[in-house]
Design an enzyme around this catalytic site. Structure first.
Site, PDB file in Angstrom:
ATOM      1  N   ASP A 156      21.243  59.824  -3.238  1.00  0.00           N
ATOM      2  CA  ASP A 156      20.396  60.348  -4.303  1.00  0.00           C
ATOM      3  C   ASP A 156      20.505  61.858  -4.443  1.00  0.00           C
ATOM      4  O   ASP A 156      21.146  62.543  -3.639  1.00  0.00           O
ATOM      5  CB  ASP A 156      18.940  59.949  -4.042  1.00  0.00           C
ATOM      6  CG  ASP A 156      18.738  58.446  -4.121  1.00  0.00           C
ATOM      7  OD1 ASP A 156      19.409  57.807  -4.946  1.00  0.00           O
ATOM      8  OD2 ASP A 156      17.915  57.917  -3.354  1.00  0.00           O
TER       9      ASP A 156
ATOM     10  N   TYR B  18      22.563  57.460   9.208  1.00  0.00           N
ATOM     11  CA  TYR B  18      21.964  58.580   8.489  1.00  0.00           C
ATOM     12  C   TYR B  18      21.204  59.462   9.464  1.00  0.00           C
ATOM     13  O   TYR B  18      20.691  58.976  10.487  1.00  0.00           O
ATOM     14  CB  TYR B  18      20.974  58.092   7.434  1.00  0.00           C
ATOM     15  CG  TYR B  18      21.580  57.581   6.153  1.00  0.00           C
ATOM     16  CD1 TYR B  18      21.821  58.437   5.084  1.00  0.00           C
ATOM     17  CD2 TYR B  18      21.911  56.237   6.005  1.00  0.00           C
ATOM     18  CE1 TYR B  18      22.369  57.961   3.900  1.00  0.00           C
ATOM     19  CE2 TYR B  18      22.458  55.752   4.826  1.00  0.00           C
ATOM     20  CZ  TYR B  18      22.676  56.627   3.777  1.00  0.00           C
ATOM     21  OH  TYR B  18      23.223  56.161   2.607  1.00  0.00           O
TER      22      TYR B  18
END
Length: 244
Positions: free
Chosen positions: A52, A110
């Protein structure tokens, strides 16, 4: 026809994520423009995931098909000569024609970085989430352990994702504290839309005793987004590695 795999590092600050959009600049668009200029072809790049706006990557993976006579390992340097400074190709190589960076992926890691102090950062503000209040790390670690395993993570996804199932497996979840920086590393077979950022928002609430550290399993079982914490900003999030 060659199938070329790229490993990319990028600073997502100035981009609206990876995936091409009509009215915003994205990583995919910049990369495809560079490839089209180099090869004279209309290349479409397949990405391993959608990141994003404001999210960064150290080991993003993508692939593309080309008839170009440029040696696959030379694409790295040739593409880099056409890219802005905040996007760089770390590695390029030829892979089998069946390789698909999205569907062949077995998992991802992540990281999410929190700067936990009263003062806002003067340096690196685009790479951390600044949180002023003290956090109960013991409670956070207890909560983290409950995310491990295979679960339906419907309570930890935003609307708008395209995943066919909300079932995911979290393989490892670790946290490292370095002075005022708290860095989380989470590895799973895949992640839902905004899943990591919602997990981080939930852990913030645990660290502030707003959510009980032992209630994570109940939130997971509820499948209710309203039970989990807020979705934290993308600035602290970085895709570290994609596994194949």
């Amino acid at each position: 026809m060659k199938n070329v795999k790229l490993i990319i590092e990028y600073d997502g600050t100035l981009y609206s994520g990876w995936q091409i959009q009509d009215n915003a600049i994205t990583i995919q668009e910049v990369l495809e423009n560079a490839l089209n200029s180099i090869t004279g072809e209309q290349i479409k790049v397949v990405g391993s995931s959608r990141t994003d706006s404001g999210v960064h990557a150290r080991g993003y993976v993508c692939n593309f098909f080309t008839e170009s006579k440029i040696p696959p390992d030379r694409f790295r340097d040739v593409i880099n000569s056409k890219l802005p400074k905040d996007i760089v190709i770390i590695e390029s190589e030829e892979v089998s024609l069946e390789f698909n960076s999205r569907f062949c992926s077995k998992g991802k890691t992540y990281s999410y970085t929190i700067l936990n102090r009263m003062q806002r950062p003067a340096i690196g503000s685009n790479y951390v989430y600044h949180y002023r209040n003290s956090l109960n790390m013991e409670a956070i670690r207890e909560a983290m352990s409950q995310f491990l395993g295979t679960h339906d993570f419907s309570a930890f996804k935003s609307t708008g994702g395209s995943a066919k199932t909300s079932i995911r497996t979290i393989k490892s979840f670790e946290v490292v504290k370095k002075d005022d920086y708290i860095i989380f590393y989470i590895t799973g077979d895949g992640f839902l839309y905004n899943m990591v950022r919602i997990i981080m928002g939930t852990l913030i609430k645990v660290g502030r005793d707003k959510i009980d550290s032992c209630s994570i399993k109940d939130i997971i079982l509820s499948k209710d987004r309203n039970m989990a914490g807020p979705c934290l900003p993308g600035t602290g999030l970085c895709l570290e590695k994609v596994y194949y």
